[in-house]
Design a protein around this motif. Sequence first.
Motif, PDB file in Angstrom:
ATOM      1  N   ARG A   1      14.511  25.399  11.243  1.00  0.00           N
ATOM      2  CA  ARG A   1      13.630  24.579  11.992  1.00  0.00           C
ATOM      3  C   ARG A   1      12.224  24.397  11.291  1.00  0.00           C
ATOM      4  NH1 ARG A   1      14.838  20.396  15.645  1.00  0.00           N
ATOM      5  NH2 ARG A   1      16.681  21.299  17.072  1.00  0.00           N
ATOM      6  N   ARG A   2      11.664  23.335  11.354  1.00  0.00           N
ATOM      7  CA  ARG A   2      10.279  23.084  10.692  1.00  0.00           C
ATOM      8  C   ARG A   2       9.684  22.473  11.833  1.00  0.00           C
ATOM      9  NH1 ARG A   2       9.715  23.552   5.275  1.00  0.00           N
ATOM     10  NH2 ARG A   2      11.501  24.408   4.205  1.00  0.00           N
ATOM     11  N   PHE A   3       8.235  22.875  12.096  1.00  0.00           N
ATOM     12  CA  PHE A   3       7.291  22.415  13.044  1.00  0.00           C
ATOM     13  C   PHE A   3       6.355  22.043  12.313  1.00  0.00           C
ATOM     14  CE2 PHE A   3      10.172  25.200  15.602  1.00  0.00           C
ATOM     15  CZ  PHE A   3      10.705  24.419  16.573  1.00  0.00           C
ATOM     16  N   GLY A   4       5.638  21.098  12.554  1.00  0.00           N
ATOM     17  CA  GLY A   4       4.222  20.590  11.777  1.00  0.00           C
ATOM     18  C   GLY A   4       3.091  21.035  12.901  1.00  0.00           C
ATOM     19  N   LEU A   5       2.194  21.787  12.506  1.00  0.00           N
ATOM     20  CA  LEU A   5       1.209  22.408  12.926  1.00  0.00           C
ATOM     21  C   LEU A   5       0.016  21.653  12.761  1.00  0.00           C
ATOM     22  CD1 LEU A   5       1.740  26.301  12.564  1.00  0.00           C
ATOM     23  CD2 LEU A   5       2.577  24.736  14.563  1.00  0.00           C
TER      24      LEU A   5
END
Length: 165
Positions: free
Chosen positions: A98-102
């Motif tokens: 899972r990738r989350f943009g911060l």
Amino acid sequence: MPSAFDFAPFRRSTVGFDRLFELLENSASGQSQDNYPPFDLIKLGDNQFRISLAVAGFSQDEIDITAHQNQLIVSGQKREDGDATYIHRGIANRSFERRFGLADHIMVTSADLNDGLLSIELIREIPEAMKPRKIGIGSGETRRLDAPSRDAGRPKRASKQLQDA
């Protein structure tokens, strides 16, 4: 696949927003993402957040959390259980990422795995250089808005006319 919206006019009139336009173009391009594992995004305060992922069946050593260049990557690699013979396997046992943009200045403070939920705590820490500051006119000095002035606490000098009287 190109985006249905053309960002070229905005790119011409802005400086330093290239990353933002790339994010918008990638999200608008219709990339299908796997919905596993499900997650919640929770706002705990003005500058505090939590990501909770449902990772039932995964242990701490099977999960990897990496924060790199404004992106948080959570991945899980399940080890094979060679001794067990399953009649039915209903609990998801597949690997995931899972990738989350911060956003800028978002930092990961902690992570905890409890009752099948992986909780990742985040905080927004704005550097001093980015906080608003007061610009004095004609004085050539600047100071932060919340900092006391240099003259605070000093006794005021009487003017020359009052001293001569």
